[in-house]
Scaffold this active site. Structure first.
Site, short mmCIF file in Angstrom:
data_model
loop_
_atom_site.label_atom_id
_atom_site.label_comp_id
_atom_site.label_asym_id
_atom_site.label_seq_id
_atom_site.Cartn_x
_atom_site.Cartn_y
_atom_site.Cartn_z
N ARG A 101 1.77 -3.27 7.87
CA ARG A 101 1.02 -2.09 8.32
C ARG A 101 -0.43 -2.16 7.87
O ARG A 101 -1.11 -1.15 7.78
CB ARG A 101 1.67 -0.84 7.80
CG ARG A 101 1.75 -0.83 6.30
CD ARG A 101 2.09 0.51 5.84
NE ARG A 101 2.42 0.49 4.43
CZ ARG A 101 2.45 1.56 3.70
NH1 ARG A 101 2.19 2.72 4.23
NH2 ARG A 101 2.76 1.49 2.42
N ASP A 133 6.99 1.22 11.08
CA ASP A 133 6.16 1.70 12.19
C ASP A 133 4.70 1.28 12.06
O ASP A 133 3.87 1.60 12.91
CB ASP A 133 6.25 3.22 12.28
CG ASP A 133 5.81 3.91 11.00
OD1 ASP A 133 5.38 3.21 10.05
OD2 ASP A 133 5.89 5.15 10.93
N GLY A 134 4.37 0.58 10.97
CA GLY A 134 2.98 0.13 10.80
C GLY A 134 2.03 1.24 10.40
O GLY A 134 0.82 1.05 10.36
N ASP A 260 4.77 -9.78 -4.40
CA ASP A 260 3.87 -9.52 -3.27
C ASP A 260 2.86 -8.43 -3.59
O ASP A 260 1.96 -8.17 -2.80
CB ASP A 260 4.66 -9.16 -2.00
CG ASP A 260 5.60 -7.98 -2.23
OD1 ASP A 260 6.45 -8.08 -3.14
OD2 ASP A 260 5.48 -6.97 -1.53
P1 AMP Z 1 4.97 -2.21 -0.13
O1 AMP Z 1 6.22 -1.62 -0.67
O2 AMP Z 1 3.99 -1.19 0.38
O3 AMP Z 1 4.34 -3.18 -1.08
O4 AMP Z 1 5.40 -3.02 1.17
C1 AMP Z 1 6.38 -4.02 1.17
C2 AMP Z 1 6.46 -4.64 2.54
O5 AMP Z 1 6.87 -3.67 3.53
C3 AMP Z 1 5.15 -5.21 3.07
O6 AMP Z 1 5.45 -6.35 3.83
C4 AMP Z 1 4.62 -4.11 3.93
O7 AMP Z 1 3.73 -4.57 4.91
C5 AMP Z 1 5.89 -3.57 4.54
N1 AMP Z 1 5.75 -2.17 4.96
C6 AMP Z 1 5.66 -1.10 4.15
N2 AMP Z 1 5.55 0.03 4.88
C7 AMP Z 1 5.57 -0.32 6.18
C8 AMP Z 1 5.48 0.38 7.42
N3 AMP Z 1 5.38 1.72 7.45
N4 AMP Z 1 5.53 -0.34 8.56
C9 AMP Z 1 5.66 -1.67 8.53
N5 AMP Z 1 5.74 -2.39 7.40
C10 AMP Z 1 5.69 -1.74 6.23
MG MG Z 2 2.76 -4.33 -1.10
#
Ligand code: AMP
Ligand code: MG
Length: 502
Positions: A101, A133-134, A260
Protein backbone atom coordinates in the site's frame (compact mmCIF):
# COMPACT_ATOMS: atom_id res chain seq x y z
CA UNK A 1 22.24 44.17 -26.98
CA UNK A 2 19.45 41.87 -26.00
CA UNK A 3 20.04 38.39 -24.72
CA UNK A 4 19.31 35.60 -27.18
CA UNK A 5 17.22 34.00 -24.47
CA UNK A 6 15.05 37.04 -23.92
CA UNK A 7 11.93 35.93 -25.72
CA UNK A 8 12.00 32.36 -24.57
CA UNK A 9 9.65 31.53 -21.74
CA UNK A 10 11.23 28.76 -19.74
CA UNK A 11 8.82 26.26 -18.27
CA UNK A 12 8.47 26.65 -14.53
CA UNK A 13 10.87 24.34 -12.73
CA UNK A 14 9.21 21.17 -11.48
CA UNK A 15 8.37 21.51 -7.77
CA UNK A 16 10.27 18.29 -7.07
CA UNK A 17 13.53 17.59 -8.92
CA UNK A 18 13.35 13.80 -8.93
CA UNK A 19 16.38 11.60 -9.52
CA UNK A 20 15.20 8.03 -9.19
CA UNK A 21 18.10 5.66 -8.65
CA UNK A 22 16.03 2.75 -7.32
CA UNK A 23 13.87 2.74 -10.45
CA UNK A 24 17.11 2.27 -12.43
CA UNK A 25 17.85 -1.02 -10.66
CA UNK A 26 16.98 -4.29 -12.45
CA UNK A 27 13.26 -4.97 -12.94
CA UNK A 28 13.01 -7.72 -10.31
CA UNK A 29 13.57 -5.07 -7.60
CA UNK A 30 10.15 -3.44 -7.97
CA UNK A 31 6.88 -3.20 -9.86
CA UNK A 32 5.88 -0.05 -11.72
CA UNK A 33 2.66 1.12 -10.18
CA UNK A 34 0.87 4.46 -10.34
CA UNK A 35 -1.23 5.63 -7.39
CA UNK A 36 -4.98 5.05 -7.69
CA UNK A 37 -6.83 8.39 -7.66
CA UNK A 38 -9.21 9.15 -4.80
CA UNK A 39 -12.56 10.91 -4.77
CA UNK A 40 -12.12 14.09 -2.76
CA UNK A 41 -8.63 14.70 -1.38
CA UNK A 42 -8.19 17.30 1.33
CA UNK A 43 -4.92 18.45 2.82
CA UNK A 44 -4.59 17.88 6.55
CA UNK A 45 -0.96 18.79 7.11
CA UNK A 46 2.03 19.82 5.04
CA UNK A 47 5.53 19.96 6.50
CA UNK A 48 6.93 23.15 4.98
CA UNK A 49 10.20 23.01 6.90
CA UNK A 50 10.89 19.48 5.66
CA UNK A 51 9.93 20.43 2.10
CA UNK A 52 12.49 23.21 2.27
CA UNK A 53 15.15 20.92 3.70
CA UNK A 54 14.50 18.59 0.78
CA UNK A 55 15.01 21.44 -1.67
CA UNK A 56 11.41 21.24 -2.94
CA UNK A 57 9.35 24.18 -4.14
CA UNK A 58 7.22 24.29 -1.01
CA UNK A 59 4.95 27.09 -2.21
CA UNK A 60 4.12 25.33 -5.48
CA UNK A 61 3.50 22.05 -3.68
CA UNK A 62 1.28 23.66 -1.10
CA UNK A 63 -0.93 25.24 -3.79
CA UNK A 64 -1.74 21.80 -5.16
CA UNK A 65 -1.00 19.71 -2.10
CA UNK A 66 -4.26 17.75 -1.85
CA UNK A 67 -3.97 16.49 -5.42
CA UNK A 68 -0.22 15.82 -5.26
CA UNK A 69 -0.09 14.08 -1.88
CA UNK A 70 -3.14 11.93 -2.54
CA UNK A 71 -1.58 10.63 -5.73
CA UNK A 72 -4.30 12.21 -7.93
CA UNK A 73 -1.69 14.38 -9.67
CA UNK A 74 1.58 12.76 -10.65
CA UNK A 75 4.38 15.32 -10.84
CA UNK A 76 6.78 15.42 -13.76
CA UNK A 77 9.80 13.26 -13.02
CA UNK A 78 8.02 10.88 -10.64
CA UNK A 79 8.46 7.20 -11.51
CA UNK A 80 6.05 5.45 -9.18
CA UNK A 81 7.10 1.98 -8.07
CA UNK A 82 6.24 -0.56 -5.39
CA UNK A 83 9.38 -2.16 -3.92
CA UNK A 84 9.73 -5.94 -3.54
CA UNK A 85 10.69 -7.32 -0.14
CA UNK A 86 10.22 -10.35 2.08
CA UNK A 87 10.48 -10.63 5.84
CA UNK A 88 10.27 -12.54 9.07
CA UNK A 89 7.00 -11.58 10.74
CA UNK A 90 7.06 -12.56 14.41
CA UNK A 91 9.77 -15.05 13.55
CA UNK A 92 8.00 -16.65 10.58
CA UNK A 93 9.46 -16.15 7.15
CA UNK A 94 7.19 -14.73 4.45
CA UNK A 95 9.00 -14.89 1.09
CA UNK A 96 6.94 -12.13 -0.49
CA UNK A 97 5.61 -9.03 1.23
CA UNK A 98 6.56 -5.87 -0.66
CA UNK A 99 4.93 -2.45 -0.79
CA UNK A 100 1.29 -3.49 -0.64
CA UNK A 101 0.00 0.00 0.00
CA UNK A 102 3.01 2.23 -0.44
CA UNK A 103 4.20 3.73 -3.69
CA UNK A 104 7.61 5.32 -4.04
CA UNK A 105 7.26 8.44 -6.17
CA UNK A 106 10.99 8.90 -6.48
CA UNK A 107 14.06 10.38 -4.84
CA UNK A 108 15.52 13.83 -4.38
CA UNK A 109 18.89 15.12 -3.28
CA UNK A 110 18.25 17.31 -0.25
CA UNK A 111 19.94 20.57 0.77
CA UNK A 112 22.67 18.61 2.56
CA UNK A 113 23.39 16.47 -0.49
CA UNK A 114 21.65 13.41 0.93
CA UNK A 115 19.44 11.23 -1.23
CA UNK A 116 15.91 10.90 0.20
CA UNK A 117 12.88 8.86 -0.87
CA UNK A 118 9.43 10.37 -1.20
CA UNK A 119 6.73 7.75 -0.82
CA UNK A 120 2.94 7.75 -0.62
CA UNK A 121 1.50 5.32 1.93
CA UNK A 122 -2.11 4.31 1.36
CA UNK A 123 -2.09 5.28 -2.33
CA UNK A 124 -3.93 2.22 -3.65
CA UNK A 125 -3.26 -1.40 -4.51
CA UNK A 126 -0.02 -2.72 -5.99
CA UNK A 127 1.04 -6.15 -7.22
CA UNK A 128 2.18 -6.77 -3.61
CA UNK A 129 -1.18 -6.02 -1.98
CA UNK A 130 -2.16 -9.67 -1.55
CA UNK A 131 -5.64 -9.40 0.00
CA UNK A 132 -5.18 -5.83 1.24
CA UNK A 133 -6.92 -2.79 -0.21
CA UNK A 134 -3.76 -0.70 -0.56
CA UNK A 135 -5.29 1.99 1.62
CA UNK A 136 -4.65 3.58 5.02
CA UNK A 137 -7.08 4.90 7.60
CA UNK A 138 -6.83 8.41 9.00
CA UNK A 139 -6.02 7.33 12.56
CA UNK A 140 -2.81 5.44 11.77
CA UNK A 141 -1.77 8.19 9.36
CA UNK A 142 -2.05 10.81 12.10
CA UNK A 143 -0.23 8.50 14.52
CA UNK A 144 2.68 8.05 12.12
CA UNK A 145 2.77 11.79 11.45
CA UNK A 146 2.88 12.67 15.15
CA UNK A 147 5.32 9.98 16.27
CA UNK A 148 7.80 10.19 13.39
CA UNK A 149 8.05 13.97 13.70
CA UNK A 150 8.39 13.65 17.47
CA UNK A 151 11.18 11.11 17.03
CA UNK A 152 12.98 13.55 14.76
CA UNK A 153 12.62 16.37 17.27
CA UNK A 154 13.93 13.98 19.95
CA UNK A 155 16.97 13.65 17.63
CA UNK A 156 16.52 9.99 16.72
CA UNK A 157 17.13 8.73 13.20
CA UNK A 158 13.68 8.28 11.66
CA UNK A 159 11.62 8.47 8.53
CA UNK A 160 9.78 11.78 8.30
CA UNK A 161 6.31 13.08 7.58
CA UNK A 162 5.95 15.40 4.59
CA UNK A 163 2.16 15.48 4.27
CA UNK A 164 -1.14 13.92 5.26
CA UNK A 165 -4.34 14.12 3.23
CA UNK A 166 -7.76 12.59 3.63
CA UNK A 167 -9.19 10.88 0.57
CA UNK A 168 -12.94 11.49 0.91
CA UNK A 169 -13.35 7.72 0.68
CA UNK A 170 -13.98 5.23 3.46
CA UNK A 171 -11.69 2.33 4.20
CA UNK A 172 -13.22 -0.76 5.68
CA UNK A 173 -11.52 -2.33 8.71
CA UNK A 174 -13.77 -3.61 11.49
CA UNK A 175 -15.87 -0.56 10.65
CA UNK A 176 -15.79 2.10 7.94
CA UNK A 177 -13.12 4.70 8.68
CA UNK A 178 -12.04 7.85 6.87
CA UNK A 179 -9.28 7.06 4.37
CA UNK A 180 -6.02 8.99 4.23
CA UNK A 181 -2.67 9.05 2.47
CA UNK A 182 0.59 9.68 4.28
CA UNK A 183 3.67 11.03 2.52
CA UNK A 184 6.79 9.52 4.00
CA UNK A 185 10.35 10.67 3.50
CA UNK A 186 13.18 8.23 4.18
CA UNK A 187 16.92 7.93 3.68
CA UNK A 188 15.75 4.86 1.75
CA UNK A 189 13.07 2.22 2.09
CA UNK A 190 15.48 -0.69 1.92
CA UNK A 191 14.87 -3.19 4.69
CA UNK A 192 16.53 -6.33 5.98
CA UNK A 193 13.60 -7.99 4.23
CA UNK A 194 14.64 -6.51 0.87
CA UNK A 195 17.83 -8.59 1.09
CA UNK A 196 15.82 -11.60 2.19
CA UNK A 197 13.57 -11.33 -0.85
CA UNK A 198 16.45 -12.18 -3.20
CA UNK A 199 18.34 -14.51 -0.85
CA UNK A 200 15.21 -16.65 -0.42
CA UNK A 201 15.10 -17.05 -4.21
CA UNK A 202 18.74 -18.08 -4.35
CA UNK A 203 19.38 -14.95 -6.43
CA UNK A 204 22.85 -14.09 -5.09
CA UNK A 205 23.49 -11.75 -7.99
CA UNK A 206 20.57 -9.53 -6.98
CA UNK A 207 21.73 -9.61 -3.36
CA UNK A 208 25.08 -8.35 -4.62
CA UNK A 209 23.48 -5.58 -6.71
CA UNK A 210 21.40 -4.53 -3.70
CA UNK A 211 24.39 -4.64 -1.34
CA UNK A 212 26.45 -2.50 -3.72
CA UNK A 213 23.58 -0.06 -4.08
CA UNK A 214 23.22 0.19 -0.29
CA UNK A 215 26.96 0.71 0.16
CA UNK A 216 26.90 3.50 -2.43
CA UNK A 217 23.88 5.15 -0.94
CA UNK A 218 24.36 4.73 2.81
CA UNK A 219 27.91 3.59 3.52
CA UNK A 220 30.22 4.99 0.83
CA UNK A 221 33.13 4.97 3.32
CA UNK A 222 33.27 1.15 3.29
CA UNK A 223 33.41 0.87 -0.48
CA UNK A 224 37.10 0.02 -0.52
CA UNK A 225 37.06 -2.26 2.52
CA UNK A 226 38.87 -5.53 2.17
CA UNK A 227 35.60 -7.41 2.64
CA UNK A 228 32.96 -4.85 1.75
CA UNK A 229 29.96 -7.13 2.38
CA UNK A 230 31.17 -8.03 5.84
CA UNK A 231 31.81 -4.32 6.37
CA UNK A 232 28.23 -3.67 5.28
CA UNK A 233 26.89 -6.10 7.87
CA UNK A 234 29.05 -4.44 10.49
CA UNK A 235 27.91 -0.95 9.48
CA UNK A 236 24.22 -1.85 9.60
CA UNK A 237 24.73 -3.62 12.95
CA UNK A 238 26.39 -0.50 14.32
CA UNK A 239 23.57 1.81 13.23
CA UNK A 240 20.90 -0.52 14.57
CA UNK A 241 22.71 -0.96 17.89
CA UNK A 242 22.92 2.81 18.23
CA UNK A 243 19.30 3.29 17.17
CA UNK A 244 17.81 0.72 19.51
CA UNK A 245 19.84 2.13 22.41
CA UNK A 246 18.24 5.51 21.64
CA UNK A 247 14.79 3.90 21.65
CA UNK A 248 15.44 2.59 25.13
CA UNK A 249 16.71 5.96 26.32
CA UNK A 250 13.42 7.63 25.49
CA UNK A 251 11.06 4.79 26.39
CA UNK A 252 10.05 3.92 22.83
CA UNK A 253 8.55 0.57 21.91
CA UNK A 254 8.47 -0.08 18.17
CA UNK A 255 5.98 -2.89 18.57
CA UNK A 256 6.55 -4.76 15.32
CA UNK A 257 10.27 -5.23 14.71
CA UNK A 258 9.83 -7.72 11.89
CA UNK A 259 12.76 -7.88 9.48
CA UNK A 260 10.66 -6.04 6.91
CA UNK A 261 10.30 -3.18 9.38
CA UNK A 262 14.02 -2.70 9.97
CA UNK A 263 15.87 -0.39 7.62
CA UNK A 264 19.47 -0.85 6.55
CA UNK A 265 19.95 2.93 6.77
CA UNK A 266 19.47 2.92 10.55
CA UNK A 267 16.29 4.99 10.53
CA UNK A 268 13.27 3.99 12.58
CA UNK A 269 10.53 2.95 10.14
CA UNK A 270 6.93 1.73 10.14
CA UNK A 271 5.09 3.36 12.97
CA UNK A 272 2.23 0.93 13.45
CA UNK A 273 1.46 -0.18 16.98
CA UNK A 274 4.44 1.73 18.39
CA UNK A 275 4.08 3.52 21.70
CA UNK A 276 5.99 5.32 24.42
CA UNK A 277 6.05 3.87 27.89
CA UNK A 278 4.57 5.89 30.73
CA UNK A 279 5.47 4.09 33.98
CA UNK A 280 8.67 2.11 33.72
CA UNK A 281 8.37 -1.61 33.18
CA UNK A 282 10.84 -3.41 30.91
CA UNK A 283 8.18 -5.99 29.98
CA UNK A 284 5.86 -3.35 28.52
CA UNK A 285 4.02 -4.36 25.34
CA UNK A 286 1.25 -2.33 23.73
CA UNK A 287 0.72 -4.04 20.41
CA UNK A 288 -2.47 -6.07 20.29
CA UNK A 289 -0.84 -8.64 18.00
CA UNK A 290 2.29 -9.15 20.14
CA UNK A 291 0.80 -11.76 22.45
CA UNK A 292 4.10 -13.26 23.60
CA UNK A 293 5.92 -10.00 24.15
CA UNK A 294 8.44 -10.73 21.41
CA UNK A 295 8.78 -6.99 20.82
CA UNK A 296 8.50 -5.85 24.45
CA UNK A 297 10.51 -2.77 25.46
CA UNK A 298 13.46 -4.67 26.92
CA UNK A 299 13.49 -7.34 24.20
CA UNK A 300 14.24 -4.83 21.48
CA UNK A 301 18.06 -5.05 21.62
CA UNK A 302 17.97 -8.85 21.36
CA UNK A 303 15.48 -8.72 18.50
CA UNK A 304 17.70 -6.21 16.75
CA UNK A 305 20.49 -8.76 16.96
CA UNK A 306 18.21 -11.51 15.67
CA UNK A 307 17.29 -9.34 12.69
CA UNK A 308 20.93 -8.53 12.00
CA UNK A 309 21.64 -12.27 11.98
CA UNK A 310 18.96 -12.65 9.28
CA UNK A 311 20.68 -9.92 7.26
CA UNK A 312 23.98 -11.71 7.78
CA UNK A 313 22.52 -14.92 6.35
CA UNK A 314 21.60 -13.19 3.11
CA UNK A 315 25.16 -11.90 2.72
CA UNK A 316 27.00 -15.17 3.46
CA UNK A 317 27.72 -16.12 -0.19
CA UNK A 318 29.20 -12.65 -0.73
CA UNK A 319 31.27 -12.61 2.45
CA UNK A 320 33.38 -15.65 1.63
CA UNK A 321 33.30 -18.47 -0.95
CA UNK A 322 33.77 -20.92 1.92
CA UNK A 323 30.50 -21.13 3.80
CA UNK A 324 32.24 -22.04 7.06
CA UNK A 325 34.53 -19.05 6.83
CA UNK A 326 31.59 -16.79 5.95
CA UNK A 327 29.58 -18.04 8.93
CA UNK A 328 32.51 -17.43 11.30
CA UNK A 329 33.03 -13.91 10.02
CA UNK A 330 29.33 -13.02 10.16
CA UNK A 331 28.97 -14.56 13.62
CA UNK A 332 31.74 -12.40 14.97
CA UNK A 333 29.86 -9.30 13.78
CA UNK A 334 26.59 -10.51 15.24
CA UNK A 335 28.28 -11.21 18.55
CA UNK A 336 29.91 -7.79 18.58
CA UNK A 337 26.48 -6.21 18.12
CA UNK A 338 25.76 -7.03 21.77
CA UNK A 339 28.79 -5.11 22.97
CA UNK A 340 28.06 -2.25 20.61
CA UNK A 341 24.53 -2.00 21.91
CA UNK A 342 25.67 -2.13 25.53
CA UNK A 343 28.23 0.60 24.90
CA UNK A 344 25.66 2.93 23.32
CA UNK A 345 23.07 2.17 25.94
CA UNK A 346 25.34 2.79 28.93
CA UNK A 347 26.79 5.97 27.41
CA UNK A 348 23.27 7.31 26.98
CA UNK A 349 22.18 6.27 30.45
CA UNK A 350 25.23 7.98 31.96
CA UNK A 351 24.19 11.16 30.17
CA UNK A 352 20.63 10.76 31.42
CA UNK A 353 21.78 10.77 35.05
CA UNK A 354 24.20 13.62 34.41
CA UNK A 355 27.54 11.82 34.32
CA UNK A 356 30.19 13.25 32.04
CA UNK A 357 32.90 10.79 33.11
CA UNK A 358 33.01 7.00 33.39
CA UNK A 359 33.30 4.89 36.49
CA UNK A 360 33.06 1.12 36.93
CA UNK A 361 30.13 1.47 39.28
CA UNK A 362 27.98 3.41 36.81
CA UNK A 363 26.18 0.43 35.37
CA UNK A 364 25.09 -0.65 38.82
CA UNK A 365 24.05 2.90 39.71
CA UNK A 366 21.87 3.10 36.59
CA UNK A 367 20.39 -0.34 37.10
CA UNK A 368 19.50 0.33 40.67
CA UNK A 369 17.59 3.49 39.70
CA UNK A 370 15.74 1.52 37.02
CA UNK A 371 14.93 -1.21 39.53
CA UNK A 372 13.41 1.33 41.92
CA UNK A 373 11.49 2.93 39.07
CA UNK A 374 10.05 -0.43 38.09
CA UNK A 375 9.17 -1.43 41.61
CA UNK A 376 7.56 1.91 42.39
CA UNK A 377 5.82 2.41 39.06
CA UNK A 378 7.63 5.68 38.39
CA UNK A 379 7.01 7.49 35.11
CA UNK A 380 10.01 6.90 32.86
CA UNK A 381 10.13 10.35 31.25
CA UNK A 382 9.29 12.45 34.30
CA UNK A 383 11.76 10.66 36.55
CA UNK A 384 14.74 11.68 34.42
CA UNK A 385 13.43 15.16 33.67
CA UNK A 386 12.93 15.78 37.37
CA UNK A 387 16.35 14.38 38.15
CA UNK A 388 17.77 17.19 36.01
CA UNK A 389 16.02 19.65 38.28
CA UNK A 390 17.48 17.88 41.33
CA UNK A 391 20.92 18.19 39.76
CA UNK A 392 20.38 21.92 39.61
CA UNK A 393 19.08 22.36 43.14
CA UNK A 394 18.34 20.12 46.08
CA UNK A 395 15.13 22.09 46.58
CA UNK A 396 13.66 20.20 43.62
CA UNK A 397 14.07 16.86 45.34
CA UNK A 398 10.51 16.66 46.66
CA UNK A 399 9.02 16.70 43.15
CA UNK A 400 11.39 13.92 42.08
CA UNK A 401 10.67 11.75 45.12
CA UNK A 402 6.91 12.30 44.69
CA UNK A 403 7.13 10.26 41.48
CA UNK A 404 7.81 7.14 43.55
CA UNK A 405 5.33 5.40 45.79
CA UNK A 406 7.78 4.96 48.65
CA UNK A 407 10.17 7.82 49.29
CA UNK A 408 12.84 5.91 51.27
CA UNK A 409 13.92 3.75 48.37
CA UNK A 410 14.75 6.53 46.04
CA UNK A 411 16.20 8.79 48.71
CA UNK A 412 18.88 6.20 49.35
CA UNK A 413 19.57 6.08 45.62
CA UNK A 414 19.89 9.87 45.52
CA UNK A 415 22.56 9.57 48.20
CA UNK A 416 24.61 7.18 46.08
CA UNK A 417 24.16 9.41 43.05
CA UNK A 418 25.34 12.53 44.91
CA UNK A 419 28.36 10.65 46.13
CA UNK A 420 29.19 9.71 42.54
CA UNK A 421 28.71 13.33 41.41
CA UNK A 422 31.50 14.47 43.71
CA UNK A 423 33.94 12.96 41.17
CA UNK A 424 32.37 14.92 38.30
CA UNK A 425 33.89 18.06 36.81
CA UNK A 426 30.68 19.83 35.79
CA UNK A 427 28.98 22.56 37.79
CA UNK A 428 25.41 21.76 38.89
CA UNK A 429 24.02 24.29 36.42
CA UNK A 430 25.95 22.84 33.52
CA UNK A 431 25.02 19.32 34.54
CA UNK A 432 21.32 20.15 34.68
CA UNK A 433 21.59 21.79 31.28
CA UNK A 434 23.22 18.69 29.75
CA UNK A 435 20.63 16.45 31.37
CA UNK A 436 17.77 18.50 29.93
CA UNK A 437 19.22 18.02 26.46
CA UNK A 438 18.84 14.24 26.71
CA UNK A 439 15.84 13.84 29.02
CA UNK A 440 12.74 15.13 27.26
CA UNK A 441 9.94 16.92 29.05
CA UNK A 442 7.48 15.91 26.33
CA UNK A 443 6.99 12.62 24.54
CA UNK A 444 4.06 11.55 22.37
CA UNK A 445 2.06 9.98 25.14
CA UNK A 446 -0.44 7.38 23.99
CA UNK A 447 -3.47 8.95 25.58
CA UNK A 448 -2.73 12.26 23.88
CA UNK A 449 -2.33 10.57 20.52
CA UNK A 450 -5.58 8.69 21.00
CA UNK A 451 -7.40 11.89 21.97
CA UNK A 452 -6.05 13.68 18.90
CA UNK A 453 -7.07 10.80 16.63
CA UNK A 454 -10.55 10.53 18.16
CA UNK A 455 -11.21 14.25 17.68
CA UNK A 456 -10.04 14.08 14.05
CA UNK A 457 -11.86 10.88 13.11
CA UNK A 458 -15.09 11.47 15.00
CA UNK A 459 -15.46 15.26 14.81
CA UNK A 460 -13.20 16.31 11.93
CA UNK A 461 -11.37 18.40 14.54
CA UNK A 462 -7.61 18.55 13.99
CA UNK A 463 -6.83 21.07 16.72
CA UNK A 464 -5.49 18.45 19.15
CA UNK A 465 -3.36 16.93 16.39
CA UNK A 466 -1.89 20.35 15.62
CA UNK A 467 -1.32 21.12 19.30
CA UNK A 468 0.58 17.85 19.70
CA UNK A 469 2.76 18.62 16.69
CA UNK A 470 3.55 22.02 18.18
CA UNK A 471 4.50 20.82 21.65
CA UNK A 472 6.44 17.80 20.37
CA UNK A 473 8.52 19.93 18.04
CA UNK A 474 10.48 21.10 21.12
CA UNK A 475 10.52 18.11 23.44
CA UNK A 476 13.55 19.20 25.44
CA UNK A 477 12.16 22.64 26.32
CA UNK A 478 9.94 23.33 29.29
CA UNK A 479 6.93 24.82 27.57
CA UNK A 480 4.87 26.12 30.45
CA UNK A 481 1.81 26.76 28.30
CA UNK A 482 1.76 23.05 27.41
CA UNK A 483 2.46 21.75 30.93
CA UNK A 484 -0.46 19.24 30.93
CA UNK A 485 1.09 17.49 27.93
CA UNK A 486 4.06 16.47 30.09
CA UNK A 487 1.82 14.56 32.47
CA UNK A 488 1.19 10.82 32.40
CA UNK A 489 -2.39 9.68 31.81
CA UNK A 490 -5.01 9.59 34.54
CA UNK A 491 -6.00 5.99 35.26
CA UNK A 492 -9.11 6.35 33.08
CA UNK A 493 -7.08 7.78 30.19
CA UNK A 494 -4.53 5.00 30.13
CA UNK A 495 -4.11 3.28 26.76
CA UNK A 496 -3.49 -0.43 27.17
CA UNK A 497 -3.31 -1.56 23.56
CA UNK A 498 -2.26 -0.20 20.21
CA UNK A 499 -3.08 -1.58 16.80
CA UNK A 500 -1.28 -2.07 13.52
CA UNK A 501 -1.75 0.63 10.94
CA UNK A 502 -3.49 -1.65 8.48
P1 AMP B 1 3.08 -3.63 8.03
O1 AMP B 1 2.43 -4.47 9.07
O2 AMP B 1 2.42 -2.28 7.85
O3 AMP B 1 4.55 -3.52 8.21
O4 AMP B 1 2.81 -4.38 6.65
C1 AMP B 1 3.18 -5.70 6.40
C2 AMP B 1 2.87 -6.05 4.97
O5 AMP B 1 1.46 -5.95 4.70
C3 AMP B 1 3.53 -5.14 3.94
O6 AMP B 1 3.86 -5.92 2.82
C4 AMP B 1 2.45 -4.16 3.61
O7 AMP B 1 2.62 -3.58 2.34
C5 AMP B 1 1.23 -5.04 3.65
N1 AMP B 1 0.01 -4.26 3.94
C6 AMP B 1 -0.33 -3.70 5.11
N2 AMP B 1 -1.52 -3.07 5.01
C7 AMP B 1 -1.96 -3.25 3.75
C8 AMP B 1 -3.11 -2.83 3.02
N3 AMP B 1 -4.09 -2.12 3.60
N4 AMP B 1 -3.20 -3.20 1.73
C9 AMP B 1 -2.24 -3.92 1.15
N5 AMP B 1 -1.13 -4.33 1.77
C10 AMP B 1 -0.97 -4.00 3.06
MG1 MG C 1 6.04 -2.65 7.31
Amino acid sequence: MSSPLRDITLPAAAPIAFDNSYARLPPQFFAEQAPTPVRAPRLIQFNTALAEELGLDAAALERDAAAIFSGNTLLAGAEPIAIAYAGHQFGNFVPQLGDGRAILLGEVIDRHGRRRDIQLKGAGPTPFSRRGDGRAALGPVLREYIVSEAMHALRLPTTRALAAVTTGEPVYREEPLPGAVFTRVAASHIRVGTFQFFAARGDTESVRVLADYVIDRHYPHIKDSQNRYLALLEAVAERQAALIARWLHIGFIHGVMNTDNMTVSGETIDYGPCAFMDSYDPATVFSSIDRNGRYAYANQPAIGQWNIARLGETLLPLIDPSIDAAVDLANAVIKAYGERFQGHWLAGMRAKIGLATEDDGDLDLVQSLLAWMQEQGADFTLTFRRLAAVAESQSNEAAFVAGFNAAESVTSWLGRWRERLTCEPQTPTKRAESMRLVNPAFIPRNHRIEQAIAAAVEDDDFSLFEALLTVLAKPYEDQQNFAPYAEPPQPAERVLQTFCGT
